[in-house]
Design an enzyme around this catalytic site. Structure first.
Site, PDB file in Angstrom:
ATOM      1  N   HIS A  97     -66.656  68.953  28.869  1.00 26.13           N
ATOM      2  CA  HIS A  97     -66.014  70.249  28.610  1.00 26.13           C
ATOM      3  C   HIS A  97     -64.890  70.110  27.587  1.00 26.13           C
ATOM      4  CE1 HIS A  97     -64.203  74.204  29.478  1.00 26.13           C
ATOM      5  NE2 HIS A  97     -63.056  73.563  29.395  1.00 26.13           N
ATOM      6  N   GLU A  98     -64.037  69.112  27.759  1.00 23.50           N
ATOM      7  CA  GLU A  98     -62.936  68.923  26.806  1.00 23.50           C
ATOM      8  C   GLU A  98     -63.453  68.591  25.422  1.00 23.50           C
ATOM      9  OE1 GLU A  98     -60.159  69.984  27.552  1.00 23.50           O
ATOM     10  OE2 GLU A  98     -60.473  70.137  29.702  1.00 23.50           O
ATOM     11  N   HIS A 101     -64.289  71.617  23.432  1.00 26.44           N
ATOM     12  CA  HIS A 101     -63.195  72.187  22.634  1.00 26.44           C
ATOM     13  C   HIS A 101     -63.065  71.471  21.289  1.00 26.44           C
ATOM     14  CE1 HIS A 101     -61.849  74.905  25.688  1.00 26.44           C
ATOM     15  NE2 HIS A 101     -61.553  73.947  26.553  1.00 26.44           N
ATOM     16  N   HIS A 105     -63.352  73.158  17.585  1.00 24.62           N
ATOM     17  CA  HIS A 105     -62.385  72.936  16.517  1.00 24.62           C
ATOM     18  C   HIS A 105     -63.081  72.485  15.245  1.00 24.62           C
ATOM     19  CE1 HIS A 105     -58.469  70.770  15.076  1.00 24.62           C
ATOM     20  NE2 HIS A 105     -58.633  71.938  14.492  1.00 24.62           N
TER      21      HIS A 105
END
Length: 229
Positions: A97-98, A101, A105
């Site tokens: 999940h991280e 991100h 980006h």
């Protein structure tokens, strides 16, 4: 405070507690589901980044629990110690999940870009809005504009919480798609990762609803004060 708002606030607080408790129990349960591939959260994260052509983001360990986050400023995926080192379905879900991100980006995902632009203003608003709102309520009859300023600041934080929803859901969708397409998890492990991320996302929904309800409450005070004046 009106009784209606107190009931609503109480209901939201109860719902938030229930969701948080359920999330905690889910992560504890899936933390017992050891990965068949024996990869740690750090290894999962590194592979997902590389599979998406991202080589300028570092995966590092950060102290504490539930401290996992992606920092776009220094391009780091920060994983809590348990996620970084553990080899279970819950750790895989959080790590992926991280990295979702980080992928956002890298591709310029518009909702993440919008949220990032709001961060400086929201940080300032969060520092002062409660004091301004309190003073605005106390001075509503003599200086109603002060409460309006506080409402505008609070509206910015509410907007931030709303924009956070698509950002978090999209990161989870990217994570789950990668885990599935790359056959990183077996069916039971994937189901656990999916369930973990589903409950994590619901905490953001509760936060957004609570913020919207509170904003409407302050707005009703302002409008009511103007009618009386």
């Amino acid at each position: 405070m009106g009784s209606g708002y107190l009931i609503l606030a109480g209901a939201i607080m109860l719902f938030s507690w229930l969701v948080s408790s359920r999330l905690k129990s889910k992560f504890e349960h899936y933390s017992q589901l050891h990965l068949q591939n024996n990869m740690s959260g750090a290894e999962i994260a590194t592979k997902m980044l590389h599979d998406n052509g991202i080589y300028d983001v570092r995966v590092i360990s950060t102290p504490g629990q539930l401290t996992d986050h992606y920092n776009p400023v220094d391009k780091t995926v920060n994983l809590s110690e348990s996620v970084y080192n553990q080899r279970n379905a819950a750790a895989a879900a959080v790590a992926a999940h991280e990295c979702g991100h980080a992928v956002q980006h890298a591709v310029g995902y518009e909702w993440l870009t919008m949220r990032s632009k709001l961060v400086p203003f929201v940080n300032v608003a969060s520092s002062y809005m409660q004091w301004i709102l309190l003073a605005g309520i106390m001075m509503l009859k003599t200086f109603p504009g002060l409460l309006l300023i506080g409402i505008i600041l609070f509206a910015a934080t509410t907007l931030f919480s709303i924009i956070t929803l698509p950002v978090e859901y999209d990161a989870s969708n990217r994570a789950l798609a990668w885990l599935k397409n790359k056959n990183m998890l077996n069916p039971a492990e994937y189901s656990g990762a999916e369930d973990s991320l589903k409950w994590a996302a619901r905490t953001y929904v509760v936060a957004a609803l609570g913020s919207i309800a509170t904003l409407l409450y302050y707005l009703s005070i302002y409008l009511g004060g103007n009618r009386r004046n």
